[in-house]
Design a protein around this motif. Structure first.
Motif, PDB file in Angstrom:
ATOM      1  N   ARG A   6       0.831  -1.201   0.000  1.00  0.00           N
ATOM      2  CA  ARG A   6       0.000   0.000   0.000  1.00  0.00           C
ATOM      3  C   ARG A   6       0.868   1.254   0.000  1.00  0.00           C
ATOM      4  O   ARG A   6       1.862   1.338   0.729  1.00  0.00           O
ATOM      5  N   VAL A   7       0.461   2.238  -0.813  1.00  0.00           N
ATOM      6  CA  VAL A   7       1.193   3.495  -0.940  1.00  0.00           C
ATOM      7  C   VAL A   7       0.335   4.639  -0.399  1.00  0.00           C
ATOM      8  O   VAL A   7      -0.852   4.752  -0.720  1.00  0.00           O
ATOM      9  N   TYR A   8       0.963   5.487   0.413  1.00  0.00           N
ATOM     10  CA  TYR A   8       0.299   6.666   0.950  1.00  0.00           C
ATOM     11  C   TYR A   8       1.071   7.881   0.427  1.00  0.00           C
ATOM     12  O   TYR A   8       2.171   8.179   0.892  1.00  0.00           O
ATOM     13  N   LEU A   9       0.494   8.541  -0.573  1.00  0.00           N
ATOM     14  CA  LEU A   9       1.167   9.636  -1.257  1.00  0.00           C
ATOM     15  C   LEU A   9       0.816  10.959  -0.592  1.00  0.00           C
ATOM     16  O   LEU A   9      -0.356  11.342  -0.515  1.00  0.00           O
ATOM     17  N   LEU A  10       1.836  11.687  -0.105  1.00  0.00           N
ATOM     18  CA  LEU A  10       1.635  12.991   0.516  1.00  0.00           C
ATOM     19  C   LEU A  10       1.910  14.088  -0.508  1.00  0.00           C
ATOM     20  O   LEU A  10       3.002  14.149  -1.085  1.00  0.00           O
ATOM     21  N   VAL A  11       0.914  14.956  -0.726  1.00  0.00           N
ATOM     22  CA  VAL A  11       1.048  16.036  -1.708  1.00  0.00           C
ATOM     23  C   VAL A  11       0.682  17.370  -1.070  1.00  0.00           C
ATOM     24  O   VAL A  11       0.057  17.427  -0.020  1.00  0.00           O
ATOM     25  N   SER A  12       1.084  18.457  -1.752  1.00  0.00           N
ATOM     26  CA  SER A  12       0.812  19.803  -1.254  1.00  0.00           C
ATOM     27  C   SER A  12       0.719  20.757  -2.440  1.00  0.00           C
ATOM     28  O   SER A  12       1.030  20.378  -3.580  1.00  0.00           O
ATOM     29  N   PRO A  13       0.338  22.018  -2.205  1.00  0.00           N
ATOM     30  CA  PRO A  13       0.286  22.993  -3.297  1.00  0.00           C
ATOM     31  C   PRO A  13       1.635  23.300  -3.934  1.00  0.00           C
ATOM     32  O   PRO A  13       1.680  23.895  -5.005  1.00  0.00           O
ATOM     33  N   ALA A  51       3.279  12.482  -9.379  1.00  0.00           N
ATOM     34  CA  ALA A  51       2.179  12.322  -8.416  1.00  0.00           C
ATOM     35  C   ALA A  51       0.903  11.884  -9.104  1.00  0.00           C
ATOM     36  O   ALA A  51       0.150  11.055  -8.574  1.00  0.00           O
ATOM     37  N   ALA A  52       0.633  12.404 -10.295  1.00  0.00           N
ATOM     38  CA  ALA A  52      -0.573  12.032 -11.026  1.00  0.00           C
ATOM     39  C   ALA A  52      -0.551  10.553 -11.399  1.00  0.00           C
ATOM     40  O   ALA A  52      -1.548   9.840 -11.240  1.00  0.00           O
ATOM     41  N   MET A  53       0.601  10.081 -11.905  1.00  0.00           N
ATOM     42  CA  MET A  53       0.690   8.668 -12.286  1.00  0.00           C
ATOM     43  C   MET A  53       0.528   7.768 -11.070  1.00  0.00           C
ATOM     44  O   MET A  53      -0.193   6.767 -11.112  1.00  0.00           O
ATOM     45  N   GLU A  71      -3.002  18.322   0.343  1.00  0.00           N
ATOM     46  CA  GLU A  71      -3.714  19.420  -0.293  1.00  0.00           C
ATOM     47  C   GLU A  71      -3.498  19.377  -1.796  1.00  0.00           C
ATOM     48  O   GLU A  71      -2.489  18.867  -2.276  1.00  0.00           O
ATOM     49  N   GLU A  72      -4.439  19.934  -2.548  1.00  0.00           N
ATOM     50  CA  GLU A  72      -4.386  19.945  -4.001  1.00  0.00           C
ATOM     51  C   GLU A  72      -3.061  20.507  -4.516  1.00  0.00           C
ATOM     52  O   GLU A  72      -2.579  21.528  -4.042  1.00  0.00           O
ATOM     53  N   THR A  73      -2.495  19.841  -5.501  1.00  0.00           N
ATOM     54  CA  THR A  73      -1.210  20.253  -6.063  1.00  0.00           C
ATOM     55  C   THR A  73      -1.367  21.436  -7.009  1.00  0.00           C
ATOM     56  O   THR A  73      -2.446  21.702  -7.540  1.00  0.00           O
ATOM     57  N   GLY A  76      -5.488  20.782  -9.977  1.00  0.00           N
ATOM     58  CA  GLY A  76      -4.367  19.952  -9.574  1.00  0.00           C
ATOM     59  C   GLY A  76      -4.863  18.612  -9.049  1.00  0.00           C
ATOM     60  O   GLY A  76      -6.068  18.320  -9.046  1.00  0.00           O
ATOM     61  N   ILE A  77      -3.936  17.781  -8.587  1.00  0.00           N
ATOM     62  CA  ILE A  77      -4.289  16.456  -8.053  1.00  0.00           C
ATOM     63  C   ILE A  77      -5.044  16.648  -6.748  1.00  0.00           C
ATOM     64  O   ILE A  77      -4.539  17.246  -5.797  1.00  0.00           O
ATOM     65  N   ILE A  78      -6.263  16.145  -6.707  1.00  0.00           N
ATOM     66  CA  ILE A  78      -7.128  16.335  -5.549  1.00  0.00           C
ATOM     67  C   ILE A  78      -6.988  15.118  -4.629  1.00  0.00           C
ATOM     68  O   ILE A  78      -7.196  13.971  -5.058  1.00  0.00           O
ATOM     69  N   PRO A  79      -6.645  15.331  -3.372  1.00  0.00           N
ATOM     70  CA  PRO A  79      -6.398  14.200  -2.456  1.00  0.00           C
ATOM     71  C   PRO A  79      -7.655  13.404  -2.140  1.00  0.00           C
ATOM     72  O   PRO A  79      -8.781  13.927  -2.194  1.00  0.00           O
ATOM     73  N   ASP A  80      -7.449  12.151  -1.786  1.00  0.00           N
ATOM     74  CA  ASP A  80      -8.550  11.333  -1.242  1.00  0.00           C
ATOM     75  C   ASP A  80      -8.896  11.813   0.160  1.00  0.00           C
ATOM     76  O   ASP A  80     -10.064  11.774   0.561  1.00  0.00           O
ATOM     77  N   TYR A  81      -7.892  12.256   0.883  1.00  0.00           N
ATOM     78  CA  TYR A  81      -8.084  12.817   2.228  1.00  0.00           C
ATOM     79  C   TYR A  81      -7.494  14.226   2.237  1.00  0.00           C
ATOM     80  O   TYR A  81      -6.282  14.396   2.139  1.00  0.00           O
ATOM     81  N   GLU A  82      -8.364  15.238   2.316  1.00  0.00           N
ATOM     82  CA  GLU A  82      -7.909  16.626   2.380  1.00  0.00           C
ATOM     83  C   GLU A  82      -7.464  16.916   3.805  1.00  0.00           C
ATOM     84  O   GLU A  82      -8.273  16.923   4.741  1.00  0.00           O
ATOM     85  N   VAL A  83      -6.175  17.124   3.988  1.00  0.00           N
ATOM     86  CA  VAL A  83      -5.610  17.346   5.320  1.00  0.00           C
ATOM     87  C   VAL A  83      -4.693  18.560   5.257  1.00  0.00           C
ATOM     88  O   VAL A  83      -3.744  18.589   4.478  1.00  0.00           O
ATOM     89  N   SER A  84      -4.963  19.563   6.067  1.00  0.00           N
ATOM     90  CA  SER A  84      -4.113  20.753   6.112  1.00  0.00           C
ATOM     91  C   SER A  84      -3.982  21.221   7.554  1.00  0.00           C
ATOM     92  O   SER A  84      -4.764  20.831   8.426  1.00  0.00           O
ATOM     93  N   GLN A  85      -3.003  22.074   7.812  1.00  0.00           N
ATOM     94  CA  GLN A  85      -2.735  22.540   9.163  1.00  0.00           C
ATOM     95  C   GLN A  85      -3.894  23.388   9.707  1.00  0.00           C
ATOM     96  O   GLN A  85      -4.436  24.231   8.992  1.00  0.00           O
TER      97      GLN A  85
END
Length: 506
Positions: free
Chosen positions: A392-399, A409-411, A423-425, A471-480
């Motif tokens: 399982r892969v957990y990809l962390l992304v940000s703006p 990240a898209a692939m 957060e959306e890239t 941009g790439i929209i996360p499955d889980y939107e998580v921000s500070q």
């Protein structure tokens, strides 16, 4: 006495020369209209991304707007702002419009007129990102000089381009350059009347604060409160600081790639990165890692094939760099305006090598477009690496994720075993304009404008939650949250590790 007169005359002449380099100087509408036409002609001829996110009618409409704006404009800065609006409207993070160096030098000399504090977008609000100032750290900015902050930042977004209609990435630009962007749009301000709220307070307070100079506002940015948390994005990383791997517990690994700027196949840095990947994924197999966090939150891009090689270690499918790619010209147009540091009569030499490169790669003509053919390197079919990860892969992304970072990240986001967190890239999911930049200088204003000419459709599947122009929209939107920001908590990494823990108990 005579010497003093000469010195005085020299001083007056010099001051006029310097003043003549100010962005606030008058600039004729005739020159504006000439440069606007040149800018438009170049875009129509050379920019394959002109209508990627905007219809022909929308593009025509904004150029009509620009023509009307010129009728109300009288300064160099007025015209620069029109060109910035047109540049941003197209929707490509590789677009850029900049001032000539003589104007930039004058800006750097300005010793007042700039907002004194860096700001940061946290939990839906713009906060003061500076400690020990006249306005308390973390205070929400409500208004500046009577303008609501929401309206104000809309006017500043044009200076920082992103893919499609993405907004999150523009906030990265404002985090860095808010004071400069404010000055470019609203002019120099001697003082700022700021309406703000302290944390957890409904009371709106007001304070009038003095402006600072250009250099001072960037010195303060370097002392921003969030620096320990986000400095890696701005750091000039050494070769082996650009990536890292560590294991947590018995079955979880964290692969961090801060940049894909490691050169190409001919460089030692690229070869060292290949050795790192081979070593890491051999270890992952040996240690039976079931959950892998891939952290690319600070990755603004880099060079091929580092993104593709990395993906080959994380997927089980065959893939290629793009499904299709095209440009809108057979030969580079408008050479006389091109950004080439060579005399105009010699520019055809440099353009010749560019044209040969384009014609060798984009040799299939259809409907006035020139497509990459099947022999193009970008259409090479990649196989998964023999040590490719299967868990399982957990990809962390940000703006901050853009260009090659967002392609990677898209692939990875398109694979079924990947969960996207953060957060959306800034960079698009389905495609972007990239690879090869062209630059031009407008003849009257000398404004520099750049864009990438290759219109790419990325090799990614459809995703249910993915919007085309975003941009790439996360499955889980998580921000500070505010408290995460004050305590410098990495809430996205914490969320990923907690999700791994929950999934392992199921």
């Amino acid at each position: 006495m005579k010497k003093r007169i000469y010195l005085l005359l020299f001083s007056l002449i010099f001051s006029k020369v310097v003043a003549g380099q100010s962005i606030d100087d008058t600039f004729s509408q005739k020159k504006m209209r000439k440069d606007l036409q040149v800018f438009k002609d170049i875009r129509l001829s050379a920019n394959s991304g002109l209508h990627k996110y905007r219809t022909i009618e929308q593009t025509d409409s904004i150029y009509k707007w620009a023509e009307k704006e010129i009728g109300k404009s009288n300064t160099y800065l007025d015209f620069y702002n029109i060109i910035c609006q047109l540049t941003d409207f197209e929707g490509s993070l590789h677009n850029d419009t900049g001032l000539p160096e003589k104007y930039l030098k004058n800006l750097r000399k300005e010793n007042l007129g700039y907002f004194p504090y860096p700001v940061k977008w946290i939990d839906g609000k713009w906060l003061v990102n500076y400690e020990n100032g006249e306005i308390p750290l973390g205070s929400e900015i409500v208004k500046i000089n009577g303008l609501p902050i929401s309206e104000l930042v809309q006017n500043l977004y044009k200076y920082y381009t992103t893919d499609g209609q993405n907004i999150t990435g523009k906030r990265i630009g404002l985090r860095t350059h808010f004071s400069k962007y404010y000055r470019l749009h609203y002019g120099q301000q001697e003082k700022f009347q700021v309406a703000f709220r302290r944390n957890a307070s409904n009371l709106v307070e007001e304070k009038t604060i003095n402006s600072v100079g250009y250099l001072e506002c960037y010195k303060r940015f370097k002392r921003r409160y969030s620096k320990p948390f986000d400095q890696i994005y701005y750091a000039d990383l050494q070769d082996k600081q650009k990536y890292d791997y560590k294991q947590i517990g018995t079955s979880t690994g964290i692969l961090t790639v801060y940049s894909f700027g490691m050169g190409n196949e001919s460089t030692q840095e690229h070869k060292s990165y290949l050795a790192f990947l081979d070593s890491v994924f051999s270890k992952i197999i040996k240690d039976n890692i079931k959950d892998l966090v891939v952290d690319i939150r600070q990755n603004g891009g880099g060079t091929d094939p580092n993104d593709l090689v990395t993906y080959s270690y994380l997927t089980q499918r065959k893939f290629q760099e793009n499904k299709q790619a095209w440009i809108s010209f057979k030969k580079v147009p408008y050479l006389k305006y091109s950004y080439i540091k060579a005399p105009r009569f010699l520019r055809f030499i440099g353009a010749g090598s560019y044209n040969r490169m384009f014609q060798e790669d984009f040799y299939q003509e259809k409907d006035n477009r020139y497509y990459q053919g099947p022999l193009s390197r970008d259409h090479t079919i990649w196989e998964p690496n023999e040590n490719a990860y299967r868990g399982r892969v957990y990809l962390l992304v940000s703006p901050a994720v853009a260009s090659a970072g967002s392609l990677f990240a898209a692939m990875l986001a398109g694979d079924e075993n990947t969960v996207v967190i953060g957060e959306e890239t800034m960079g698009g999911y389905y495609g972007h304009n990239g690879h090869t930049p062209l630059g031009y200088i407008l003849p009257e204003s000398k404004i520099k404008t750049f864009f990438s000419v290759v219109n790419l459709e990325q090799d990614v599947p459809m995703r249910k939650n993915q919007i085309y122009s975003r941009g790439i929209i996360p499955d889980y939107e998580v921000s500070q949250t505010y408290q995460d920001y004050i305590n410098q908590v990495d809430i996205q990494m914490d969320f990923a590790l907690e999700l791994i823990k929950r999934n392992s108990m199921e």
